[in-house]
Design a protein around this motif. Structure first.
Motif, PDB file in Angstrom:
ATOM      1  N   LEU A  80       0.903  -1.082  -0.119  1.00  0.00           N
ATOM      2  CA  LEU A  80      -0.008  -0.016   0.143  1.00  0.00           C
ATOM      3  C   LEU A  80       1.102   1.318   0.012  1.00  0.00           C
ATOM      4  CD1 LEU A  80      -2.659  -0.973   2.612  1.00  0.00           C
ATOM      5  CD2 LEU A  80      -2.985  -0.620   0.212  1.00  0.00           C
ATOM      6  N   VAL A  81       1.965   1.253   0.811  1.00  0.00           N
ATOM      7  CA  VAL A  81       2.669   2.602   0.854  1.00  0.00           C
ATOM      8  C   VAL A  81       3.589   2.713  -0.257  1.00  0.00           C
ATOM      9  CG1 VAL A  81       4.449   3.437   2.394  1.00  0.00           C
ATOM     10  CG2 VAL A  81       2.833   2.473   3.414  1.00  0.00           C
ATOM     11  N   ASN A  82       4.156   1.511  -0.764  1.00  0.00           N
ATOM     12  CA  ASN A  82       4.780   1.705  -2.031  1.00  0.00           C
ATOM     13  C   ASN A  82       3.861   2.199  -3.286  1.00  0.00           C
ATOM     14  OD1 ASN A  82       7.316   0.983  -0.896  1.00  0.00           O
ATOM     15  ND2 ASN A  82       7.177  -1.158  -1.415  1.00  0.00           N
ATOM     16  N   HIS A  83       2.805   1.667  -3.348  1.00  0.00           N
ATOM     17  CA  HIS A  83       1.965   2.166  -4.442  1.00  0.00           C
ATOM     18  C   HIS A  83       1.538   3.566  -4.482  1.00  0.00           C
ATOM     19  CE1 HIS A  83      -1.145   1.602  -7.622  1.00  0.00           C
ATOM     20  NE2 HIS A  83      -1.778   2.437  -6.938  1.00  0.00           N
ATOM     21  N   LEU A  84       1.336   4.079  -3.078  1.00  0.00           N
ATOM     22  CA  LEU A  84       1.047   5.424  -2.714  1.00  0.00           C
ATOM     23  C   LEU A  84       1.988   6.179  -3.161  1.00  0.00           C
ATOM     24  CD1 LEU A  84      -1.576   6.820  -1.664  1.00  0.00           C
ATOM     25  CD2 LEU A  84      -0.287   6.895   0.444  1.00  0.00           C
ATOM     26  N   LYS A  85       3.403   5.707  -2.839  1.00  0.00           N
ATOM     27  CA  LYS A  85       4.578   6.667  -3.269  1.00  0.00           C
ATOM     28  C   LYS A  85       4.829   6.613  -4.609  1.00  0.00           C
ATOM     29  CE  LYS A  85       9.615   6.406  -2.420  1.00  0.00           C
ATOM     30  NZ  LYS A  85      10.780   5.699  -1.953  1.00  0.00           N
ATOM     31  N   GLN A  86       4.639   5.508  -5.631  1.00  0.00           N
ATOM     32  CA  GLN A  86       4.868   5.735  -7.155  1.00  0.00           C
ATOM     33  C   GLN A  86       3.686   6.320  -7.544  1.00  0.00           C
ATOM     34  OE1 GLN A  86       5.006   1.497  -8.014  1.00  0.00           O
ATOM     35  NE2 GLN A  86       6.760   1.081  -6.858  1.00  0.00           N
ATOM     36  N   LEU A  93      -9.410   5.451  -0.491  1.00  0.00           N
ATOM     37  CA  LEU A  93      -9.234   4.156  -0.053  1.00  0.00           C
ATOM     38  C   LEU A  93      -9.612   3.012  -0.803  1.00  0.00           C
ATOM     39  CD1 LEU A  93      -7.791   3.214   2.724  1.00  0.00           C
ATOM     40  CD2 LEU A  93     -10.203   3.023   3.727  1.00  0.00           C
ATOM     41  N   GLN A  94     -10.621   3.322  -1.350  1.00  0.00           N
ATOM     42  CA  GLN A  94     -11.476   2.081  -2.283  1.00  0.00           C
ATOM     43  C   GLN A  94     -10.410   1.873  -3.472  1.00  0.00           C
ATOM     44  OE1 GLN A  94     -12.881   4.960  -1.056  1.00  0.00           O
ATOM     45  NE2 GLN A  94     -14.543   3.881   0.486  1.00  0.00           N
ATOM     46  N   ASP A  95     -10.017   3.150  -4.126  1.00  0.00           N
ATOM     47  CA  ASP A  95      -9.126   2.855  -5.183  1.00  0.00           C
ATOM     48  C   ASP A  95      -7.822   2.070  -4.887  1.00  0.00           C
ATOM     49  OD1 ASP A  95     -11.004   4.150  -6.784  1.00  0.00           O
ATOM     50  OD2 ASP A  95     -10.158   6.269  -6.427  1.00  0.00           O
ATOM     51  N   LEU A  96      -7.137   2.475  -3.604  1.00  0.00           N
ATOM     52  CA  LEU A  96      -5.993   1.724  -3.199  1.00  0.00           C
ATOM     53  C   LEU A  96      -6.321   0.252  -3.019  1.00  0.00           C
ATOM     54  CD1 LEU A  96      -4.334   4.104  -0.506  1.00  0.00           C
ATOM     55  CD2 LEU A  96      -3.321   3.238  -2.385  1.00  0.00           C
ATOM     56  N   ALA A  97      -7.572  -0.134  -2.408  1.00  0.00           N
ATOM     57  CA  ALA A  97      -7.599  -1.441  -2.302  1.00  0.00           C
ATOM     58  C   ALA A  97      -8.013  -2.257  -3.391  1.00  0.00           C
ATOM     59  CB  ALA A  97      -9.046  -1.519  -1.358  1.00  0.00           C
ATOM     60  N   LEU A  99      -6.304  -1.475  -6.568  1.00  0.00           N
ATOM     61  CA  LEU A  99      -5.361  -1.401  -7.404  1.00  0.00           C
ATOM     62  C   LEU A  99      -4.156  -2.243  -6.792  1.00  0.00           C
ATOM     63  CD1 LEU A  99      -5.199   2.548  -8.377  1.00  0.00           C
ATOM     64  CD2 LEU A  99      -5.826   0.487  -9.872  1.00  0.00           C
ATOM     65  N   THR A 100      -4.249  -2.424  -5.373  1.00  0.00           N
ATOM     66  CA  THR A 100      -3.267  -3.167  -4.642  1.00  0.00           C
ATOM     67  C   THR A 100      -3.551  -4.519  -4.377  1.00  0.00           C
ATOM     68  OG1 THR A 100      -3.955  -2.290  -2.676  1.00  0.00           O
ATOM     69  CG2 THR A 100      -2.328  -1.093  -3.766  1.00  0.00           C
ATOM     70  N   ASN A 101      -4.957  -4.820  -4.627  1.00  0.00           N
ATOM     71  CA  ASN A 101      -5.672  -6.178  -4.196  1.00  0.00           C
ATOM     72  C   ASN A 101      -5.631  -6.474  -2.760  1.00  0.00           C
ATOM     73  OD1 ASN A 101      -7.311  -8.387  -4.762  1.00  0.00           O
ATOM     74  ND2 ASN A 101      -5.444  -9.544  -5.778  1.00  0.00           N
ATOM     75  N   THR A 102      -5.646  -5.527  -1.865  1.00  0.00           N
ATOM     76  CA  THR A 102      -5.504  -5.475  -0.513  1.00  0.00           C
ATOM     77  C   THR A 102      -6.963  -5.239   0.234  1.00  0.00           C
ATOM     78  OG1 THR A 102      -4.684  -3.391  -0.192  1.00  0.00           O
ATOM     79  CG2 THR A 102      -3.099  -5.264  -0.586  1.00  0.00           C
ATOM     80  N   PRO A 103      -7.333  -5.933   1.353  1.00  0.00           N
ATOM     81  CA  PRO A 103      -8.605  -5.656   2.215  1.00  0.00           C
ATOM     82  C   PRO A 103      -8.451  -4.332   2.976  1.00  0.00           C
ATOM     83  CG  PRO A 103      -7.655  -7.425   2.923  1.00  0.00           C
ATOM     84  CD  PRO A 103      -6.762  -6.998   1.977  1.00  0.00           C
ATOM     85  N   VAL A 104      -7.744  -3.222   2.491  1.00  0.00           N
ATOM     86  CA  VAL A 104      -7.560  -2.159   3.282  1.00  0.00           C
ATOM     87  C   VAL A 104      -9.004  -1.050   3.960  1.00  0.00           C
ATOM     88  CG1 VAL A 104      -7.002  -0.394   1.535  1.00  0.00           C
ATOM     89  CG2 VAL A 104      -5.925  -0.033   3.761  1.00  0.00           C
ATOM     90  N   ASP A 105      -9.973  -1.459   2.942  1.00  0.00           N
ATOM     91  CA  ASP A 105     -11.215  -0.799   3.109  1.00  0.00           C
ATOM     92  C   ASP A 105     -12.074  -1.594   4.029  1.00  0.00           C
ATOM     93  OD1 ASP A 105     -11.349  -2.732   1.100  1.00  0.00           O
ATOM     94  OD2 ASP A 105     -12.816  -2.044   0.003  1.00  0.00           O
ATOM     95  N   VAL A 106     -11.793  -2.813   4.273  1.00  0.00           N
ATOM     96  CA  VAL A 106     -12.614  -3.708   5.189  1.00  0.00           C
ATOM     97  C   VAL A 106     -11.973  -4.129   6.255  1.00  0.00           C
ATOM     98  CG1 VAL A 106     -14.341  -4.262   3.334  1.00  0.00           C
ATOM     99  CG2 VAL A 106     -12.219  -5.678   3.744  1.00  0.00           C
TER     100      VAL A 106
END
Length: 294
Positions: A80-86, A93-97, A99-106
């Protein structure tokens, strides 16, 4: 009938009763040849297709599918942090979840770790997340101000670090270098920009800082330093002499000849039995009667 004839008859009888089917040396029987199939009949040539279900494997037997970001919370946080940096721009938050295929929104645990990261900035008004760079630079003027601030502290700035904060930083640094605002150090191998410093002395006729003309530049680099012998001759012709190098400061007694050992020093004897002074010489070694000398 003689004995030899009887033995021969018994051997022939045993030979006829022997079963050869279990012997390895028994040649296999001839297979009856099948008649060739008609030229127009291809039904026997076609093989039965294998069922696809017999070769498919159940993926659930090998555990969960690989999502690329792993299942560990800390591993997903790094993605998550690396994608945000790049990306470089604020994101939802939903777009990050997605694009990174992570459950950060839930996932509440992952979300708390993500918000608490020292490189993550959350804007509560827009509910957007962005990466905290070392320098907040977005234009050429802000870049020059940051370079001036760092140079006044006694150091320069890494071009790579500035590029991470602002992608257009290398192009802006080259423009500032042409304008005489900054100095840039480059690598010897490929000439890539490495460090940037603020040029405090502006290139003017009054203050200096102007580039040296090519004629003087060529003359300077065209000078050759003579060797030691020619240099001494040139100095002597002008009535000068080379300065003598300072002799090394060697303590007296430090230099000794090779192959010779120094004499052992006399060990001073400390006399503690002062009440026996005058009667016994305590500096001598006494040997008891009958004892072997040491």
């Amino acid at each position: 009938m003689s004995g030899l004839a009887r033995d021969a008859a018994a051997f022939k009888t045993a030979l006829h009763r022997q079963d050869y089917t279990s012997w390895h040396s028994q040649p296999p029987g001839l297979q009856p040849q099948q008649p060739p199939a008609p030229a127009g009949d291809d039904s026997k040539k076609k093989k039965r297709p294998k069922s696809s279900t017999s070769i498919l494997l159940d993926s659930s037997a090998f555990g969960p599918a690989d999502t690329g970001t792993g299942t560990n919370v800390n591993t997903q946080l790094v993605y998550l942090v690396n994608h945000l940096k790049q990306n470089g721009n604020p994101m939802r938050l939903q777009d990050l979840a997605i694009l990174t295929n992570t459950p950060v929104d839930v996932d509440k645990v992952l979300l708390e770790k993500f918000k608490a990261h020292d490189r993550v900035i959350h804007d509560p008004k827009t509910d957007l997340y962005s990466y905290r760079h070392d320098f907040n630079v977005r234009n050429k003027a802000a870049l020059l101000t940051e370079i001036q601030r760092q140079t006044r502290k006694g150091g320069g700035l890494s071009v790579r670090t500035l590029k991470e904060s602002w992608k257009e930083a290398p192009q802006a640094i080259e423009e500032l270098e042409k304008e005489g605002e900054v100095y840039v150090t480059r690598t010897l191998k490929d000439g890539q920009m490495r460090m940037v410093f603020w040029n405090e002395v502006k290139p003017t006729e009054e203050q200096g800082g102007m580039p040296v003309e090519k004629e003087f530049h060529d003359l300077w680099h065209g000078l050759e330093v003579p060797n030691d012998v020619d240099l001494l001759k040139a100095l002597a012709s002008e009535g000068l002499q080379a300065t003598a190098s300072a002799a090394p400061n060697v303590k007296p007694g430090a230099a000794r000849k090779k192959g010779k050992k120094s004499a052992p020093r006399q060990r001073q004897v400390r006399i503690t039995n002062t009440h026996l002074k005058g009667t016994i010489d305590l500096s001598r070694d006494y040997v008891a009667p009958g004892a072997a000398p040491k």
